[in-house]
Design an enzyme around this catalytic site. Structure first.
Site, PDB file in Angstrom:
ATOM      1  CB  CYS A 114      -0.943   0.006   1.185  1.00  0.00           C
ATOM      2  SG  CYS A 114      -2.075  -1.373   1.154  1.00  0.00           S
ATOM      3  CG  HIS A 246      -3.173   3.520   1.773  1.00  0.00           C
ATOM      4  ND1 HIS A 246      -3.606   3.027   0.557  1.00  0.00           N
ATOM      5  CD2 HIS A 246      -3.256   2.486   2.649  1.00  0.00           C
ATOM      6  CE1 HIS A 246      -3.923   1.751   0.704  1.00  0.00           C
ATOM      7  NE2 HIS A 246      -3.728   1.399   1.958  1.00  0.00           N
ATOM      8  CG  ASN A 276      -6.550  -0.782   0.990  1.00  0.00           C
ATOM      9  OD1 ASN A 276      -5.803  -0.430   0.075  1.00  0.00           O
ATOM     10  ND2 ASN A 276      -6.103  -1.159   2.167  1.00  0.00           N
TER      11      ASN A 276
HETATM   12  N1  ACO Z   1     -18.764  -8.285   8.650  1.00  0.00           N
HETATM   13  C1  ACO Z   1     -19.278  -8.486   9.871  1.00  0.00           C
HETATM   14  N2  ACO Z   1     -18.529  -8.740  10.957  1.00  0.00           N
HETATM   15  C2  ACO Z   1     -17.190  -8.753  10.801  1.00  0.00           C
HETATM   16  C3  ACO Z   1     -16.591  -8.540   9.546  1.00  0.00           C
HETATM   17  C4  ACO Z   1     -17.436  -8.302   8.446  1.00  0.00           C
HETATM   18  N3  ACO Z   1     -16.957  -8.081   7.202  1.00  0.00           N
HETATM   19  N4  ACO Z   1     -15.254  -8.612   9.695  1.00  0.00           N
HETATM   20  C5  ACO Z   1     -15.006  -8.866  10.989  1.00  0.00           C
HETATM   21  N5  ACO Z   1     -16.184  -8.949  11.657  1.00  0.00           N
HETATM   22  C6  ACO Z   1     -16.375  -9.193  13.081  1.00  0.00           C
HETATM   23  C7  ACO Z   1     -15.208  -9.906  13.692  1.00  0.00           C
HETATM   24  O1  ACO Z   1     -15.309 -11.298  13.469  1.00  0.00           O
HETATM   25  C8  ACO Z   1     -15.363  -9.540  15.144  1.00  0.00           C
HETATM   26  O2  ACO Z   1     -16.350 -10.358  15.713  1.00  0.00           O
HETATM   27  P1  ACO Z   1     -16.174 -10.913  17.225  1.00  0.00           P
HETATM   28  O3  ACO Z   1     -16.119  -9.684  18.073  1.00  0.00           O
HETATM   29  O4  ACO Z   1     -17.375 -11.746  17.382  1.00  0.00           O
HETATM   30  O5  ACO Z   1     -14.878 -11.655  17.202  1.00  0.00           O
HETATM   31  C9  ACO Z   1     -15.911  -8.118  15.100  1.00  0.00           C
HETATM   32  O6  ACO Z   1     -16.438  -7.952  13.761  1.00  0.00           O
HETATM   33  C10 ACO Z   1     -14.866  -7.047  15.340  1.00  0.00           C
HETATM   34  O7  ACO Z   1     -13.703  -7.347  14.572  1.00  0.00           O
HETATM   35  P2  ACO Z   1     -12.421  -6.431  14.608  1.00  0.00           P
HETATM   36  O8  ACO Z   1     -11.402  -6.991  13.675  1.00  0.00           O
HETATM   37  O9  ACO Z   1     -12.022  -6.179  16.006  1.00  0.00           O
HETATM   38  O10 ACO Z   1     -13.047  -5.086  14.005  1.00  0.00           O
HETATM   39  P3  ACO Z   1     -12.371  -3.697  13.850  1.00  0.00           P
HETATM   40  O11 ACO Z   1     -13.231  -2.652  14.420  1.00  0.00           O
HETATM   41  O12 ACO Z   1     -10.920  -3.708  14.247  1.00  0.00           O
HETATM   42  O13 ACO Z   1     -12.423  -3.470  12.277  1.00  0.00           O
HETATM   43  C11 ACO Z   1     -10.989  -3.601  10.366  1.00  0.00           C
HETATM   44  C12 ACO Z   1     -11.751  -4.366  11.411  1.00  0.00           C
HETATM   45  C13 ACO Z   1     -11.969  -2.834   9.522  1.00  0.00           C
HETATM   46  C14 ACO Z   1     -10.223  -4.596   9.504  1.00  0.00           C
HETATM   47  C15 ACO Z   1     -10.023  -2.621  11.041  1.00  0.00           C
HETATM   48  O14 ACO Z   1      -9.301  -3.270  12.034  1.00  0.00           O
HETATM   49  C16 ACO Z   1      -9.073  -2.000  10.080  1.00  0.00           C
HETATM   50  O15 ACO Z   1      -9.457  -1.251   9.198  1.00  0.00           O
HETATM   51  N6  ACO Z   1      -7.772  -2.250  10.250  1.00  0.00           N
HETATM   52  C17 ACO Z   1      -6.771  -1.674   9.418  1.00  0.00           C
HETATM   53  C18 ACO Z   1      -6.665  -2.479   8.207  1.00  0.00           C
HETATM   54  C19 ACO Z   1      -5.973  -1.738   7.180  1.00  0.00           C
HETATM   55  O16 ACO Z   1      -6.029  -0.532   7.119  1.00  0.00           O
HETATM   56  N7  ACO Z   1      -5.291  -2.449   6.350  1.00  0.00           N
HETATM   57  C20 ACO Z   1      -4.686  -1.904   5.288  1.00  0.00           C
HETATM   58  C21 ACO Z   1      -3.454  -1.108   5.602  1.00  0.00           C
HETATM   59  S1  ACO Z   1      -2.173  -1.723   4.787  1.00  0.00           S
HETATM   60  C22 ACO Z   1      -2.782  -2.146   3.331  1.00  0.00           C
HETATM   61  O17 ACO Z   1      -3.645  -1.451   2.833  1.00  0.00           O
HETATM   62  C23 ACO Z   1      -2.275  -3.332   2.594  1.00  0.00           C
END
Ligand code: ACO
Length: 319
Positions: A114, A246, A276
């Site tokens: 990214c 990004h 993304n």
């Molecule tokens: N739909 C419904 N529920 C979901 C989904 C979905 N698509 N995905 C995860 N969940 C659930 C999980 O299973 C979890 O359930 P649980 O509490 O029963 O275990 C709950 O939602 C919360 O999951 P978290 O992972 O804690 O959710 P969070 O608020 O952290 O959001 C996310 C997840 C969106 C991935 C966030 O952490 C994020 O954006 N992280 C950064 C990722 C990123 O930016 N990556 C790219 C940067 S580098 C690159 O681009 C290559």
């Protein structure tokens, strides 16, 4: 007069027809409400199976060249930032170079996921300022749909396909790239990676991510690298007209802007419609804001990104 690398044209390319969150609800245990609340993403573009990364890269490059008013004879450097190349080799940049009819100069890929575009424009700037090259095409192009595990709701909803490009030209004057900083910390490689490759499994592999931990690192790293480039240029966040970040997650963009004390009105946000797109996301957002008239010549823009590796970086540029 200092010799600087000036963006003289921008372009982008997206596959047709959005795939909405409602479409994903049909195949995954997820909801439109969850995706919007946690990420800000409403839809993304997914390329048809016959489309290659170089197809999107070439279209974005042609649009950038048209905007800059240059032809194939004017370009002597092609850099493609991608984690999803057409083939293991040759570099996608050489495919792009050939299809654009460019027969001179150098062409190579940059792999920083990214952060790829921020890495690539920094490398291009260095090559232009030495005088070794005079005009570059810097492209971010990705088909992340090809490396997603479509049964994994925690990653499949987050990414999309696309490409963005700029023409970067060495000029004497006040416009252009003012400061750039790149970082990497390979100790965090296992938080965001692809579980395959030519030298390990012999397969392409699928993206794996510990999203919450990536999020935590992203906000801190992006704010600190931004402070670094501003300090290098003797400027402050208040001097910025635009941040072009990004586009990983609306919440990361909001948290970073808050840390810098900047209103969201100065942040270009396209994650809602592109999701993304990895290395393509910064040039795609840049082109969107240039074409809709938000970003104008003379304005001060910050490009910043963080990605797998971890890698991260920021570039300060006077448009
Ligand atoms: N739909 C419904 N529920 C979901 C989904 C979905 N698509 N995905 C995860 N969940 C659930 C999980 O299973 C979890 O359930 P649980 O509490 O029963 O275990 C709950 O939602 C919360 O999951 P978290 O992972 O804690 O959710 P969070 O608020 O952290 O959001 C996310 C997840 C969106 C991935 C966030 O952490 C994020 O954006 N992280 C950064 C990722 C990123 O930016 N990556 C790219 C940067 S580098 C690159 O681009 C290559």
């Amino acid at each position: 007069m200092p010799r600087r690398s000036v963006i003289t044209g921008t372009g982008s390319a997206l596959p047709p027809g959005p795939v909405t969150n409602a479409d994903l609800e049909q195949r995954l245990d997820t909801t439109d409400a969850w995706i919007i609340e946690r990420t800000g993403i409403r839809e993304r573009r997914i390329a048809e199976p016959h489309v290659k990364t170089s197809d999107l890269a070439v279209e974005a490059a042609r649009n950038a060249m048209a905007a800059a008013g240059v032809g194939p004879a004017d370009i002597d450097l092609v850099i493609v930032a991608t984690a999803t190349p057409d083939d293991t080799f040759p570099a996608t940049a050489t495919r792009v170079q050939a299809r654009l009819g460019i027969g001179q100069g150098a062409a190579f890929d940059v792999a920083a996921v990214c952060s790829g575009f921020v890495y690539a424009i920094t490398v291009a700037d260095a090559l232009l300022r030495t005088g070794a090259h005079s005009r570059a095409l810097v492209i971010g192009a990705e088909l992340f749909s090809r490396i997603l595990d479509w049964d994994d709701r925690t990653t499949a909803v987050l990414f999309g396909d696309g490409a963005g490009a700029v023409v970067l030209e060495a000029q004497d004057g006040d416009r252009g790239l003012l400061a750039a900083r790149l970082h990497a910390d390979g100790r965090h490689g296992d938080l965001l990676y692809v579980d395959g490759g030519p030298g390990s499994t012999g397969t392409v592999g699928k993206l794996r991510m510990k999203g919450r931990e990536v999020f935590r690192h992203a906000v801190g790293n992006l704010a600190s690298v931004t402070e670094e480039v501003l300090s290098d240029a003797g400027l402050t966040a208040q001097d910025l007209d635009w941040i072009v970040p990004h586009q990983a997650n609306a919440r990361i963009l909001e948290a970073t802007a808050k840390k810098l004390g900047l209103p969201m009105a100065r942040v270009v946000m396209t994650v809602g419609s592109h999701a993304n797109t990895s290395a393509a996301s910064v040039p795609l957002a840049l082109d969107t804001a240039v074409r809709d008239g938000r970003i104008r010549p003379g304005q001060l823009c910050l490009l910043e990104a963080m990605g797998g590796g971890f890698t991260w970086g920021a570039v300060l540029i006077r448009m």
